[in-house]
Write a protein that holds these residues in place. Structure first.
Motif: not given
Length: 139
Positions: A93-102
């Protein structure tokens, strides 16, 4: 026996929510029924197409915006989804551009991470840790 049939998250844009939940998270479209200016828009896990539906509920009720803003400000997820491999899911998900807050972190019997769904919500992802039968206790 009572089962959860449909649950919902409020979204500020149904089209963007559908793109995110299907295109990024991997859910599949179940229902897309026009209802005036909005839609009855539900998605399901591809592993459980007849399981619980997630309604992408329009957030146009006046009480929703203050509620969403308050729980996001406090870091409270609107929903929690289970994954088999949190590290892999987080990386994908990070590689696909999803932003994580944790980022992934241990929390008792789970590993968890929290993401921003781009539609006004924080969403928690959890991976259950293996529990040996000898570790189980009656409650």
């Amino acid at each position: 026996m009572i089962k959860i049939h449909v649950t919902s998250v409020f979204v500020d844009d149904q089209a963007r929510a559908l793109d995110f939940y299907v295109g990024k998270l991997g859910f599949q479209l179940k229902n897309d029924i026009p209802l005036g200016e909005n839609r009855w828009l539900t998605v399901v896990s591809p592993d459980q197409p007849t399981g619980t539906e997630l309604l992408l509920e329009p957030s146009d009720h006046p009480a929703v915006k203050p509620y969403q803003a308050a729980i996001v400000a406090d870091g409270i997820p609107a929903a929690s989804f289970q994954v088999d491999d949190l590290a892999d899911t987080y990386d994908r998900l990070t590689e696909s551009g999803v932003s994580f807050t944790q980022a992934p972190v241990d929390a008792g019997d789970v590993r968890m991470a929290v993401l921003d769904d781009t539609c006004g919500n924080l969403i928690q992802l959890v991976q259950l840790k293996c529990v040996k039968p000898t570790d189980m206790r009656l409650r």
